[in-house]
Design a protein around this motif. Structure first.
Motif, PDB file in Angstrom:
ATOM      1  N   LEU A   1       7.071  -1.855 -12.853  1.00  0.00           N
ATOM      2  CA  LEU A   1       5.841  -1.069 -12.769  1.00  0.00           C
ATOM      3  C   LEU A   1       5.138  -0.999 -14.121  1.00  0.00           C
ATOM      4  O   LEU A   1       3.910  -0.871 -14.199  1.00  0.00           O
ATOM      5  N   ASP A   2       5.931  -1.077 -15.181  1.00  0.00           N
ATOM      6  CA  ASP A   2       5.343  -1.031 -16.524  1.00  0.00           C
ATOM      7  C   ASP A   2       4.451  -2.232 -16.801  1.00  0.00           C
ATOM      8  O   ASP A   2       3.632  -2.209 -17.732  1.00  0.00           O
ATOM      9  N   ASP A   3       4.616  -3.311 -15.999  1.00  0.00           N
ATOM     10  CA  ASP A   3       3.767  -4.487 -16.165  1.00  0.00           C
ATOM     11  C   ASP A   3       2.362  -4.258 -15.614  1.00  0.00           C
ATOM     12  O   ASP A   3       1.461  -5.077 -15.829  1.00  0.00           O
ATOM     13  N   LEU A   4       2.183  -3.177 -14.861  1.00  0.00           N
ATOM     14  CA  LEU A   4       0.878  -2.843 -14.293  1.00  0.00           C
ATOM     15  C   LEU A   4       0.215  -1.799 -15.187  1.00  0.00           C
ATOM     16  O   LEU A   4       0.702  -0.677 -15.316  1.00  0.00           O
ATOM     17  N   ASN A   5      -0.888  -2.154 -15.807  1.00  0.00           N
ATOM     18  CA  ASN A   5      -1.536  -1.262 -16.774  1.00  0.00           C
ATOM     19  C   ASN A   5      -3.053  -1.284 -16.592  1.00  0.00           C
ATOM     20  O   ASN A   5      -3.571  -1.856 -15.630  1.00  0.00           O
ATOM     21  N   SER A   6      -3.748  -0.684 -17.524  1.00  0.00           N
ATOM     22  CA  SER A   6      -5.199  -0.525 -17.414  1.00  0.00           C
ATOM     23  C   SER A   6      -5.968  -1.835 -17.486  1.00  0.00           C
ATOM     24  O   SER A   6      -7.173  -1.862 -17.240  1.00  0.00           O
ATOM     25  N   GLU A   7      -5.286  -2.933 -17.813  1.00  0.00           N
ATOM     26  CA  GLU A   7      -5.954  -4.235 -17.854  1.00  0.00           C
ATOM     27  C   GLU A   7      -5.615  -5.098 -16.630  1.00  0.00           C
ATOM     28  O   GLU A   7      -6.076  -6.235 -16.528  1.00  0.00           O
ATOM     29  N   THR A   8      -4.825  -4.536 -15.725  1.00  0.00           N
ATOM     30  CA  THR A   8      -4.341  -5.313 -14.576  1.00  0.00           C
ATOM     31  C   THR A   8      -5.226  -5.104 -13.355  1.00  0.00           C
ATOM     32  O   THR A   8      -5.589  -3.972 -13.018  1.00  0.00           O
ATOM     33  N   ARG A   9      -5.557  -6.207 -12.710  1.00  0.00           N
ATOM     34  CA  ARG A   9      -6.272  -6.160 -11.425  1.00  0.00           C
ATOM     35  C   ARG A   9      -5.266  -6.538 -10.335  1.00  0.00           C
ATOM     36  O   ARG A   9      -4.716  -7.646 -10.333  1.00  0.00           O
ATOM     37  N   VAL A  10      -5.038  -5.603  -9.425  1.00  0.00           N
ATOM     38  CA  VAL A  10      -3.975  -5.751  -8.426  1.00  0.00           C
ATOM     39  C   VAL A  10      -4.565  -5.928  -7.033  1.00  0.00           C
ATOM     40  O   VAL A  10      -5.453  -5.180  -6.624  1.00  0.00           O
ATOM     41  N   THR A  11      -4.058  -6.914  -6.311  1.00  0.00           N
ATOM     42  CA  THR A  11      -4.377  -7.111  -4.895  1.00  0.00           C
ATOM     43  C   THR A  11      -3.092  -6.902  -4.091  1.00  0.00           C
ATOM     44  O   THR A  11      -2.072  -7.533  -4.372  1.00  0.00           O
ATOM     45  N   ILE A  12      -3.152  -6.002  -3.113  1.00  0.00           N
ATOM     46  CA  ILE A  12      -1.973  -5.707  -2.294  1.00  0.00           C
ATOM     47  C   ILE A  12      -2.260  -6.075  -0.839  1.00  0.00           C
ATOM     48  O   ILE A  12      -3.262  -5.656  -0.261  1.00  0.00           O
ATOM     49  N   HIS A  13      -1.364  -6.860  -0.251  1.00  0.00           N
ATOM     50  CA  HIS A  13      -1.459  -7.259   1.156  1.00  0.00           C
ATOM     51  C   HIS A  13      -0.479  -6.436   1.989  1.00  0.00           C
ATOM     52  O   HIS A  13       0.670  -6.219   1.580  1.00  0.00           O
ATOM     53  N   SER A  14      -0.907  -6.016   3.166  1.00  0.00           N
ATOM     54  CA  SER A  14       0.006  -5.352   4.100  1.00  0.00           C
ATOM     55  C   SER A  14      -0.694  -5.144   5.438  1.00  0.00           C
ATOM     56  O   SER A  14      -1.893  -5.418   5.591  1.00  0.00           O
ATOM     57  N   HIS A  15       0.087  -4.665   6.401  1.00  0.00           N
ATOM     58  CA  HIS A  15      -0.464  -4.324   7.709  1.00  0.00           C
ATOM     59  C   HIS A  15      -1.356  -3.086   7.556  1.00  0.00           C
ATOM     60  O   HIS A  15      -1.034  -2.173   6.787  1.00  0.00           O
ATOM     61  N   PRO A  16      -2.482  -3.009   8.284  1.00  0.00           N
ATOM     62  CA  PRO A  16      -3.412  -1.883   8.125  1.00  0.00           C
ATOM     63  C   PRO A  16      -2.780  -0.506   8.281  1.00  0.00           C
ATOM     64  O   PRO A  16      -3.211   0.461   7.637  1.00  0.00           O
ATOM     65  N   GLN A  17      -1.751  -0.385   9.102  1.00  0.00           N
ATOM     66  CA  GLN A  17      -1.115   0.911   9.331  1.00  0.00           C
ATOM     67  C   GLN A  17      -0.469   1.454   8.065  1.00  0.00           C
ATOM     68  O   GLN A  17      -0.304   2.665   7.896  1.00  0.00           O
ATOM     69  N   VAL A  18      -0.117   0.566   7.161  1.00  0.00           N
ATOM     70  CA  VAL A  18       0.603   0.954   5.951  1.00  0.00           C
ATOM     71  C   VAL A  18      -0.267   1.786   5.009  1.00  0.00           C
ATOM     72  O   VAL A  18       0.223   2.685   4.330  1.00  0.00           O
ATOM     73  N   TRP A  19      -1.563   1.500   4.972  1.00  0.00           N
ATOM     74  CA  TRP A  19      -2.411   2.170   3.979  1.00  0.00           C
ATOM     75  C   TRP A  19      -2.366   3.686   4.129  1.00  0.00           C
ATOM     76  O   TRP A  19      -2.324   4.417   3.144  1.00  0.00           O
ATOM     77  N   GLY A  20      -2.349   4.153   5.359  1.00  0.00           N
ATOM     78  CA  GLY A  20      -2.269   5.596   5.580  1.00  0.00           C
ATOM     79  C   GLY A  20      -0.895   6.163   5.279  1.00  0.00           C
ATOM     80  O   GLY A  20      -0.766   7.340   4.934  1.00  0.00           O
TER      81      GLY A  20
END
Length: 332
Positions: A111-130
């Motif tokens: 998780l430390d690799d994700l910082n204020s300069e990182t652009r993240v794209t996350i894939h998943s089933h729509p039900q997961v977002w909620g």
């Protein structure tokens, strides 16, 4: 070799349920595209031994596809003993799978690799977002950009993530899915569990083709002392306008000191609306009831079946199965 069909693809929670039910190395797991396909394949394909399908979720309730397929099998049953339907399939086991969502990457990362300069794209089933909205909100606050992309399944999302490969510059592609999905796809878990509500669990049923010498109740093998067994029953009551018609059926259980575990219902439509013999044929707003009850020693099941028959238009015992130990687990 035991062949088990399940709601696919590989890495789904139904796959996990199948692995729990059939941990033997000789088990062959066959993913199918949908719940109806699992029912149909088990009926028609003699090479299949079992099918595993979801039934209900502790948070979201019924998996209506499964309930309705059971209803339709009873509705279109070809074999009857009086008004007791003898369907082609029977229920022989249950499983419970904890729905623990994981943040997944193609390669090991922190998780430390994700910082204020990182652009993240996350894939998943729509039900997961909620189900992980709070977690995603917090994650979005620590990175430069967070984008979510719908996929047809959580396992498919992991496959997309793995195909994207290692992060390119500040662009990171992740997925949200189960631990099983990560294992199947050779991916790495970044964080888990990330779902907002803990203790969310899905219940699954294992079905097989009905054996002609396998009575609906009691189940074989015999009940081990101290091990709870549960029976699944569906029925259509007599005229809903008759006061107490549902209670009359449930009183059969009460009179024989049988403990009911659950009750639910789904809309019912007669398969032949032109029938004049069946009082339900032309009626709207009728329901089929699903009840589960504890198998009890010393009960005259022949008498129970007789009384059920006299108080219902149609009924069906789907089988008796051991209560899975995960049923008793409490949420943490």
């Amino acid at each position: 070799m035991v062949n088990i069909a399940f709601l696919g693809p590989l890495g789904t929670y139904t796959h996990q349920a199948a692995l729990q039910q059939f941990p033997d190395k000789d088990a062959n797991y066959i993913p199918l595209a949908g719940i109806p396909q699992c029912f149909e394949a088990l009926i028609k394909d003699a090479s299949l031994d079992f099918a595993v399908v979801p039934l209900e979720n502790s948070t979201n309730g019924q998996v209506v596809f499964t309930y309705d397929l059971l209803r339709d099998l009873m509705n279109n049953c070809k074999e009857y003993k009086g008004n007791e339907a003898i369907p082609e399939l029977e229920v022989v086991a249950e499983q419970y799978v904890s729905i623990e969502l994981c943040l997944i990457a193609a390669q090991p990362m922190s998780l430390d690799d994700l910082n204020s300069e990182t652009r993240v794209t996350i894939h998943s089933h729509p039900q997961v977002w909620g189900q992980a909205s709070s977690y995603l909100k917090n994650l979005g606050q620590r990175v430069q950009e967070l984008k979510t992309v719908d996929s047809s399944s959580t396992s498919g999302a992991v496959k997309i993530c793995c195909e994207a490969g290692q992060p390119s510059g500040n662009e990171v592609v992740l997925a949200i899915a189960s631990r099983t999905a990560a294992t199947v796809n050779g991916a790495a878990i970044v964080d888990s569990p990330i779902n907002d509500r803990k203790g969310n669990t899905t219940r699954f049923l294992t079905l097989r083709r009905r054996s002609t010498d396998f009575p609906p109740i009691p189940a074989r093998p015999p009940v081990a002392k101290g091990v709870e067994q549960v029976a699944l029953l569906t029925f259509i009551g007599k005229q809903d306008t008759s006061p107490g018609s549902l209670v009359d059926v449930l009183n059969v259980l009460k009179d024989h000191e049988i403990n009911m575990c659950s009750i639910s219902s789904r809309p019912y439509h007669h398969p032949d609306s032109s029938s004049k013999a069946d009082e339900s044929a032309h009626r709207k707003w009728q329901y089929i009831f699903f009840i589960e009850f504890n198998h009890a020693d010393g009960v005259s099941w022949d008498q129970v079946v007789h009384e059920m028959g006299s108080k219902t238009l149609k009924f069906c015992f789907w089988g008796t199965f051991y209560r899975n130990g995960r049923y008793y687990e409490t949420s943490t």
